[in-house]
Structure formats: structure tokens, C-alpha cells
Write a protein that holds these residues in place. Sequence first.
Motif, PDB file in Angstrom:
ATOM      1  N   VAL A 103      10.551   3.634  -0.684  1.00 25.98           N
ATOM      2  CA  VAL A 103       9.766   2.414  -0.857  1.00 25.98           C
ATOM      3  C   VAL A 103      10.615   1.411  -1.629  1.00 25.98           C
ATOM      4  O   VAL A 103      11.600   1.772  -2.288  1.00 25.98           O
ATOM      5  CB  VAL A 103       8.421   2.678  -1.582  1.00 25.98           C
ATOM      6  CG1 VAL A 103       7.546   3.616  -0.762  1.00 25.98           C
ATOM      7  CG2 VAL A 103       8.648   3.229  -2.980  1.00 25.98           C
ATOM      8  N   ILE A 104      10.222   0.136  -1.551  1.00 28.82           N
ATOM      9  CA  ILE A 104      10.968  -0.917  -2.226  1.00 28.82           C
ATOM     10  C   ILE A 104       9.997  -1.839  -2.963  1.00 28.82           C
ATOM     11  O   ILE A 104       8.899  -2.114  -2.481  1.00 28.82           O
ATOM     12  CB  ILE A 104      11.842  -1.708  -1.216  1.00 28.82           C
ATOM     13  CG1 ILE A 104      12.771  -2.683  -1.942  1.00 28.82           C
ATOM     14  CG2 ILE A 104      10.996  -2.398  -0.163  1.00 28.82           C
ATOM     15  CD1 ILE A 104      13.855  -3.268  -1.039  1.00 28.82           C
ATOM     16  N   GLY A 105      10.409  -2.272  -4.135  1.00 27.64           N
ATOM     17  CA  GLY A 105       9.602  -3.179  -4.928  1.00 27.64           C
ATOM     18  C   GLY A 105      10.337  -3.544  -6.202  1.00 27.64           C
ATOM     19  O   GLY A 105      11.448  -3.075  -6.457  1.00 27.64           O
ATOM     20  N   LYS A 106       9.704  -4.352  -7.017  1.00 28.78           N
ATOM     21  CA  LYS A 106      10.287  -4.757  -8.293  1.00 28.78           C
ATOM     22  C   LYS A 106       9.738  -3.853  -9.400  1.00 28.78           C
ATOM     23  O   LYS A 106       8.531  -3.612  -9.459  1.00 28.78           O
ATOM     24  CB  LYS A 106       9.942  -6.215  -8.593  1.00 28.78           C
ATOM     25  CG  LYS A 106      10.614  -7.179  -7.636  1.00 28.78           C
ATOM     26  CD  LYS A 106      10.306  -8.612  -7.988  1.00 28.78           C
ATOM     27  CE  LYS A 106      11.003  -9.525  -6.975  1.00 28.78           C
ATOM     28  NZ  LYS A 106      10.776 -10.933  -7.271  1.00 28.78           N
ATOM     29  N   PRO A 107      10.605  -3.354 -10.264  1.00 29.35           N
ATOM     30  CA  PRO A 107      10.119  -2.545 -11.379  1.00 29.35           C
ATOM     31  C   PRO A 107       9.146  -3.341 -12.247  1.00 29.35           C
ATOM     32  O   PRO A 107       9.292  -4.555 -12.413  1.00 29.35           O
ATOM     33  CB  PRO A 107      11.391  -2.212 -12.165  1.00 29.35           C
ATOM     34  CG  PRO A 107      12.504  -2.343 -11.167  1.00 29.35           C
ATOM     35  CD  PRO A 107      12.069  -3.453 -10.247  1.00 29.35           C
ATOM     36  N   LYS A 149      14.871  -6.217  -6.627  1.00 29.94           N
ATOM     37  CA  LYS A 149      14.098  -5.207  -5.909  1.00 29.94           C
ATOM     38  C   LYS A 149      14.892  -3.908  -5.918  1.00 29.94           C
ATOM     39  O   LYS A 149      16.113  -3.908  -5.791  1.00 29.94           O
ATOM     40  CB  LYS A 149      13.832  -5.648  -4.466  1.00 29.94           C
ATOM     41  CG  LYS A 149      12.759  -6.699  -4.355  1.00 29.94           C
ATOM     42  CD  LYS A 149      12.370  -6.886  -2.909  1.00 29.94           C
ATOM     43  CE  LYS A 149      11.178  -7.809  -2.817  1.00 29.94           C
ATOM     44  NZ  LYS A 149      10.719  -7.942  -1.431  1.00 29.94           N
ATOM     45  N   ILE A 150      14.175  -2.812  -6.073  1.00 30.20           N
ATOM     46  CA  ILE A 150      14.784  -1.487  -6.141  1.00 30.20           C
ATOM     47  C   ILE A 150      14.124  -0.585  -5.109  1.00 30.20           C
ATOM     48  O   ILE A 150      12.912  -0.648  -4.902  1.00 30.20           O
ATOM     49  CB  ILE A 150      14.598  -0.870  -7.552  1.00 30.20           C
ATOM     50  CG1 ILE A 150      15.193  -1.778  -8.627  1.00 30.20           C
ATOM     51  CG2 ILE A 150      15.183   0.535  -7.635  1.00 30.20           C
ATOM     52  CD1 ILE A 150      16.694  -1.961  -8.557  1.00 30.20           C
ATOM     53  N   ARG A 151      14.909   0.269  -4.501  1.00 29.79           N
ATOM     54  CA  ARG A 151      14.403   1.287  -3.577  1.00 29.79           C
ATOM     55  C   ARG A 151      14.360   2.615  -4.309  1.00 29.79           C
ATOM     56  O   ARG A 151      15.319   2.981  -4.989  1.00 29.79           O
ATOM     57  CB  ARG A 151      15.322   1.426  -2.372  1.00 29.79           C
ATOM     58  CG  ARG A 151      15.404   0.204  -1.529  1.00 29.79           C
ATOM     59  CD  ARG A 151      16.416   0.394  -0.414  1.00 29.79           C
ATOM     60  NE  ARG A 151      16.723  -0.911   0.151  1.00 29.79           N
ATOM     61  CZ  ARG A 151      17.842  -1.199   0.786  1.00 29.79           C
ATOM     62  NH1 ARG A 151      18.768  -0.271   0.949  1.00 29.79           N
ATOM     63  NH2 ARG A 151      18.033  -2.397   1.274  1.00 29.79           N
ATOM     64  N   ILE A 152      13.276   3.326  -4.152  1.00 32.99           N
ATOM     65  CA  ILE A 152      13.199   4.694  -4.678  1.00 32.99           C
ATOM     66  C   ILE A 152      12.801   5.620  -3.527  1.00 32.99           C
ATOM     67  O   ILE A 152      12.105   5.212  -2.593  1.00 32.99           O
ATOM     68  CB  ILE A 152      12.230   4.831  -5.869  1.00 32.99           C
ATOM     69  CG1 ILE A 152      10.788   4.537  -5.461  1.00 32.99           C
ATOM     70  CG2 ILE A 152      12.676   3.955  -7.029  1.00 32.99           C
ATOM     71  CD1 ILE A 152       9.787   5.028  -6.483  1.00 32.99           C
ATOM     72  N   THR A 177       3.827  -3.943 -21.975  1.00 30.29           N
ATOM     73  CA  THR A 177       2.630  -3.228 -22.423  1.00 30.29           C
ATOM     74  C   THR A 177       2.125  -2.229 -21.373  1.00 30.29           C
ATOM     75  O   THR A 177       1.206  -1.461 -21.643  1.00 30.29           O
ATOM     76  CB  THR A 177       1.491  -4.217 -22.748  1.00 30.29           C
ATOM     77  OG1 THR A 177       1.091  -4.895 -21.547  1.00 30.29           O
ATOM     78  CG2 THR A 177       1.937  -5.240 -23.786  1.00 30.29           C
ATOM     79  N   HIS A 178       2.721  -2.256 -20.195  1.00 27.65           N
ATOM     80  CA  HIS A 178       2.286  -1.375 -19.101  1.00 27.65           C
ATOM     81  C   HIS A 178       2.855   0.030 -19.319  1.00 27.65           C
ATOM     82  O   HIS A 178       4.026   0.181 -19.647  1.00 27.65           O
ATOM     83  CB  HIS A 178       2.759  -1.941 -17.756  1.00 27.65           C
ATOM     84  CG  HIS A 178       2.031  -1.405 -16.573  1.00 27.65           C
ATOM     85  ND1 HIS A 178       2.175  -0.113 -16.127  1.00 27.65           N
ATOM     86  CD2 HIS A 178       1.143  -1.989 -15.734  1.00 27.65           C
ATOM     87  CE1 HIS A 178       1.422   0.080 -15.056  1.00 27.65           C
ATOM     88  NE2 HIS A 178       0.775  -1.057 -14.807  1.00 27.65           N
ATOM     89  N   VAL A 179       2.031   1.045 -19.130  1.00 30.00           N
ATOM     90  CA  VAL A 179       2.486   2.428 -19.341  1.00 30.00           C
ATOM     91  C   VAL A 179       3.570   2.852 -18.346  1.00 30.00           C
ATOM     92  O   VAL A 179       4.281   3.818 -18.600  1.00 30.00           O
ATOM     93  CB  VAL A 179       1.309   3.440 -19.296  1.00 30.00           C
ATOM     94  CG1 VAL A 179       0.350   3.204 -20.430  1.00 30.00           C
ATOM     95  CG2 VAL A 179       0.613   3.428 -17.948  1.00 30.00           C
ATOM     96  N   LYS A 180       3.698   2.128 -17.251  1.00 24.21           N
ATOM     97  CA  LYS A 180       4.704   2.471 -16.239  1.00 24.21           C
ATOM     98  C   LYS A 180       5.835   1.440 -16.214  1.00 24.21           C
ATOM     99  O   LYS A 180       6.446   1.189 -15.182  1.00 24.21           O
ATOM    100  CB  LYS A 180       4.037   2.629 -14.879  1.00 24.21           C
ATOM    101  CG  LYS A 180       3.062   3.809 -14.903  1.00 24.21           C
ATOM    102  CD  LYS A 180       2.418   4.095 -13.595  1.00 24.21           C
ATOM    103  CE  LYS A 180       1.444   5.255 -13.770  1.00 24.21           C
ATOM    104  NZ  LYS A 180       0.822   5.649 -12.533  1.00 24.21           N
ATOM    105  N   LEU A 181       6.126   0.868 -17.383  1.00 26.28           N
ATOM    106  CA  LEU A 181       7.199  -0.105 -17.559  1.00 26.28           C
ATOM    107  C   LEU A 181       8.489   0.423 -16.944  1.00 26.28           C
ATOM    108  O   LEU A 181       8.892   1.553 -17.194  1.00 26.28           O
ATOM    109  CB  LEU A 181       7.422  -0.391 -19.054  1.00 26.28           C
ATOM    110  CG  LEU A 181       8.620  -1.273 -19.415  1.00 26.28           C
ATOM    111  CD1 LEU A 181       8.427  -2.689 -18.873  1.00 26.28           C
ATOM    112  CD2 LEU A 181       8.830  -1.291 -20.921  1.00 26.28           C
ATOM    113  N   GLY A 182       9.110  -0.415 -16.122  1.00 28.03           N
ATOM    114  CA  GLY A 182      10.395  -0.065 -15.525  1.00 28.03           C
ATOM    115  C   GLY A 182      10.313   0.700 -14.220  1.00 28.03           C
ATOM    116  O   GLY A 182      11.331   0.954 -13.586  1.00 28.03           O
ATOM    117  N   MET A 183       9.116   1.070 -13.795  1.00 30.52           N
ATOM    118  CA  MET A 183       8.953   1.825 -12.545  1.00 30.52           C
ATOM    119  C   MET A 183       8.585   0.889 -11.397  1.00 30.52           C
ATOM    120  O   MET A 183       7.827  -0.050 -11.584  1.00 30.52           O
ATOM    121  CB  MET A 183       7.833   2.864 -12.669  1.00 30.52           C
ATOM    122  CG  MET A 183       8.090   3.945 -13.653  1.00 30.52           C
ATOM    123  SD  MET A 183       6.676   5.089 -13.637  1.00 30.52           S
ATOM    124  CE  MET A 183       7.194   6.233 -14.898  1.00 30.52           C
TER     125      MET A 183
END
Length: 149
Positions: A39-43, A3-6, A48-54
Motif C-alpha cells: 500500500v502507499i500513503g503518507k506517514p 509518500k511511502i510504500r509498505i 499526538t496520534h498514537v500511530k505517528l510515523g506510520m
Amino acid sequence: MSKIRITKQFTFETGHALYGYDGKCRNVHGHSYKLSVTVIGKPIADATHVKLGMVIDFGDLKKIVKEEIVDPFDHATVFNKNTPHVDLAKELMDRGHKVILADYQPTSENMVIDFSEKIKARLPKNIQLHSLKLRETETAFAEWFAMDN
């Protein structure tokens, strides 16, 4: 995956008055607020997702906070709806000014609670609001943490 916080930061100008307060802030005055939204969540791991890694696109988070907080509060004056300032609020509105009559005393503490509810209601299911920091001045701020609530 971890999980990552941004965090995204926002600024807005808002006036207010604290009804019944025993100091200067009982008078109408303003602040240059700085709001940090974490916010916190898993990238996204789907290649194939255009927001890969976000965790969430900063633009999507910006849209939520802008619509719920920045646009309504920027250059508005906030009063407790139970204040005698209601007459002043009505006169300001009649003259075309942006006024918010809140269900609470418009302190930084209460504003950050209000903001947390508004933002949580708009986040995707897989993203959680981690914390908010609302800076009223360079030396004074209120913080909200999900783990405390």
C-alpha cells in the motif's frame, strides 16, 4: 511529506482445479500461496496520534487481508462456479469441507484481481493499494499494479 510504500506478506494453502484447461491443472490440486500486499500513503505527521510515523499500522493491514483473503481461502478448494466440478464441490461441502465457488476461473491472475477489489474496498481513504504479488510456486506468480488498472 513523502509518500511511502509498505508491504506485508501472507501465506495460505488453497486447492483448485482449472475447468477446461488442457494440462495437469485441470485436476484438483493445491498450492502454498504467498501474497505480498503493498500500500502507499503518507506517514501520519500528527505528533499526538498514537500511530505517528506510520502509513498504516501493519496490524490493521493484516486484519483486512486476513478477513478478506487468508481466512476464506486458507485450506479451501476453489472452483469456477460454471464448472462440472460443482457436483464435487457440493459433495465436499456436504462433508464439511471449505469450498469457494468463484465467478471466475481460479488462476493466479484472476485471484489477484479478485483480491485487489476486496482489499481496496477495506482500506482507509488516505491509503491506496499499490500492488499485489501472488506467488503460486517458487517460480510462478501473478502481479497486480494500481498504475496498470
